[in-house]
Design an enzyme around this catalytic site. Structure first.
Site, PDB file in Angstrom:
ATOM      1  N   LYS A 288       7.000   1.948  -9.099  1.00 41.14           N
ATOM      2  CA  LYS A 288       8.453   3.350  -8.952  1.00 41.14           C
ATOM      3  C   LYS A 288       9.400   2.898  -9.610  1.00 41.14           C
ATOM      4  CE  LYS A 288       7.565   7.770  -7.518  1.00 41.14           C
ATOM      5  NZ  LYS A 288       8.308   8.124  -6.467  1.00 41.14           N
TER       6      LYS A 288
ATOM      7  N   THR B  66     -11.804  -1.395   8.160  1.00 38.04           N
ATOM      8  CA  THR B  66     -11.763  -1.872   6.457  1.00 38.04           C
ATOM      9  C   THR B  66     -10.984  -3.344   6.556  1.00 38.04           C
ATOM     10  OG1 THR B  66      -9.166  -1.228   7.188  1.00 38.04           O
ATOM     11  CG2 THR B  66     -11.185   0.262   6.294  1.00 38.04           C
TER      12      THR B  66
ATOM     13  N   GLU C 179     -14.159   3.680   4.675  1.00 32.49           N
ATOM     14  CA  GLU C 179     -14.456   4.703   5.156  1.00 32.49           C
ATOM     15  C   GLU C 179     -15.119   6.502   4.652  1.00 32.49           C
ATOM     16  OE1 GLU C 179     -12.197   2.990   4.075  1.00 32.49           O
ATOM     17  OE2 GLU C 179      -9.922   3.382   5.444  1.00 32.49           O
TER      18      GLU C 179
ATOM     19  N   TRP D 278       6.389   6.489 -12.734  1.00 35.82           N
ATOM     20  CA  TRP D 278       5.039   5.011 -12.464  1.00 35.82           C
ATOM     21  C   TRP D 278       4.777   3.946 -13.507  1.00 35.82           C
ATOM     22  CZ3 TRP D 278       1.387   8.790  -8.856  1.00 35.82           C
ATOM     23  CH2 TRP D 278       2.149   9.310  -7.084  1.00 35.82           C
TER      24      TRP D 278
END
Ligand code: ADP
Length: 535
Positions: A424, A185, A330, A429
């Site tokens: 947050k 990654t 992934e 959120w």
């Protein structure tokens, strides 16, 4: 019991190659450069065999890692084909990573041989002294790789290795579950982690790329591969193209918008894809110099959220379908394509099962409203990392994607954030993706990125980092008024920073880690409006 009459035929890269060369010999691979290089699949076959036989003669055996340090070009495709087919493991190094990052990744993977592009020798020379496991380097092209001497490694010319080997393919019988390739990654949100693809996962993912709900890659296509072949397998297109007989156009190192547009026009490209920042640059290019892009049937856009204005601009101004896709290293990497709901991240493809999980570990409903972290699993979704790194990323066979959003009853995924980028504020959120989307639609802005920053009252508040279009600054008050009509009022940022450019990661995404660092170190110019919540 009824026994199946079907054979247990292994799904392997040699199977893909045999098909490519037997059935699609006339398809071609074009590598752009000062003079373009053109080769048919038929002419590639003996070169791929020579590379495998040459590597074998150098001592490369089953399971050994052969790394690449190359842009998108013919030699990279040859390595994609030859290395897994001979039973070794292809490891694509990201040439844009720093020396310490690549030293870590190559050491972690245990790379023994590296194929280096002639136009990357200088950059590789800085890395080589740090590569403890590497014993042999193959340099492509005509250069002699002299800059790599003196480090006690065997430095050979790629073409000489090919010339000295025979051209008969001798592919061993491979277990479809054995390792074919690996990719790390890019570390947008943490240390790079290695994913190891099997032959089986590679073949199944390629079939998925070729399917209609995905890219529909076929022998009628000419695909321009702009996603680096060292990043998430170039979205799996090299193997899909070999499987489908799709001709490939490879840009090598020049990814400038002029070059991209020129290649689409000249090569009559039908399908291509890349990150949103690339398509933004290309849009500016075609606005400045109109071009004939009529050959394109599909332009995929993904890697980060695609702003609505960009989708609109391609539809209305350019007349080319820009379609959002979601994926990750992934997931091999393609997971979803938005043919049906352009503003969503798309529907998950067959083979990628998904669910949304809340902070407490419970699944949330697929009602288009409940928000959770996306978890996925399937035959080409990794179920662990190389060397068992980060076991917490897995939840009973499911991969925690770190992406947060909703699924609707029609199967559409909508991402609101990455878990690590989530803001947050006062326990609620705020979607940085939505704020960025709305800000980027403002005509006075070229780019906008929103990050969460600490706030004494609300724990966290959004900071908007904006790049004015054409240099003229837009007052935060104007942008606040713009947002107030478009998002919940309490989402509207108080902190604003106008910059000349937003830092990007090695794969062209906005680098929020770097922005947070600059903010923490007081390196960003900040205007605070609305008082009260200042740092
Ligand atoms: P890295 O994690 O280093 O960025 P990847 O290229 O594998 O490496 O990135 C995968 C991530 O990119 C996904 O988990 C997701 O956060 C983001 N991503 C990919 N496509 C999209 C998209 N269409 N919309 C929003 N985010 C996306």
């Amino acid at each position: 019991m009824t026994a199946t009459t079907m054979p247990d035929a292994p799904l392997t890269v040699p199977m893909v190659l045999r098909h490519a060369f037997a059935v699609h010999a006339a398809a071609e691979v074009v590598t752009a450069g000062e003079t373009d290089r053109r080769v048919s699949f038929a002419a590639l076959q003996p070169r791929i065999a020579r590379l495998a036989n040459g590597l074998r003669a150098l001592g490369v055996g089953a399971g050994d890692r052969v790394a690449t340090y190359l842009w998108n070009n013919q030699e990279h495709l040859e390595a994609y084909a030859a290395v897994p087919a001979m039973g070794a493991v292809l490891h694509t190094l990201n040439v844009r990573l720093s020396v310490p990052q690549n030293a870590y990744v190559a050491g972690h993977a245990g790379d023994g041989v590296v194929v280096v592009g002639e136009n990357l020798v200088e950059s590789f020379a800085r890395l080589l002294p740090r590569l403890d496991t590497v014993h042999t380097v193959l340099v492509t092209g005509a250069g002699d790789g002299g800059a790599l001497d003196g480090h006690g490694r065997r430095v050979l010319r790629y073409e000489e290795v090919l010339a000295g080997a025979d051209d008969q393919p001798r592919w061993p019988a491979l277990d479809e579950r054995s390792a074919a390739a690996m990719c790390y990654t890019s570390g947008t949100t943490g240390a790079p982690k290695g994913v190891v693809y099997s032959h089986r996962s590679t073949v199944l993912h390629s079939m998925s790329v070729c399917s209609g709900n995905a890219v529909g890659m076929s022998a009628r296509d000419r695909a321009l591969v702009l996603v680096p072949m060292f990043h998430a397998n170039a979205w799996g297109w090299p193997y899909a193209a070999l499987m489908a007989g799709t001709s490939l156009v490879l840009p090598d190192r020049d990814l400038s918008p002029e070059r991209v547009v020129g290649l689409i026009e000249r090569e009559r490209v039908t399908v291509t894809g890349g990150v949103p920042t690339l398509w933004t640059d290309v849009l500016h290019q075609v606005r400045a110099r109109p071009a004939d892009l009529s050959s394109l049937r599909l332009v995929l856009c993904g890697g980060s959220a695609v702003p609505a204005w960009l989708l609109d601009a391609y539809r209305d101004e350019v007349g080319v379908p820009l379609v959002q896709a979601w994926g990750m290293t992934e997931v091999s990497p393609l997971g979803a394509v938005a043919h049906t709901e352009p503003l969503s991240q798309g529907r998950l493809l067959f083979g990628v099962e998904g669910r949304l999980v809340d902070d407490g570990g419970a699944c949330v409903p697929r009602d288009g409203a409940a928000v959770g972290e996306l978890q996925v699993r399937g035959p080409w979704v990794t179920a662990s990392y190389h060397g068992d790194a980060d076991p917490a990323a897995f939840d009973g066979g499911w991969l925690r994607t770190g992406d947060v959003g909703t699924l609707d009853p029609g199967g559409h995924l909508r991402l609101t954030d990455r878990a690590k980028d989530v803001i947050k504020s006062g326990g609620e959120w705020i979607s940085s993706v939505e704020l960025e989307n709305q800000l980027a639609a403002h005509p006075g802005l070229a780019e906008a990125v929103v990050i969460g920053v600490p706030d004494p009252r609300w724990q966290e508040r959004p900071l908007a980092v904006v790049v004015p279009a054409g240099g003229a600054e837009v007052e935060p008050a104007v942008l606040r008024a713009w947002l107030a009509d478009r998002v919940p009022r309490w989402w509207v940022p108080e902190r604003w920073s106008a910059v000349a450019a937003v830092p990007r990661t090695s794969v062209g995404k906005f680098d929020k880690v770097e922005l947070r660092r600059r903010y923490a170190e007081g390196l960003l110019p900040i205007t605070t409006v609305d008082g009260g919540t200042a740092r």
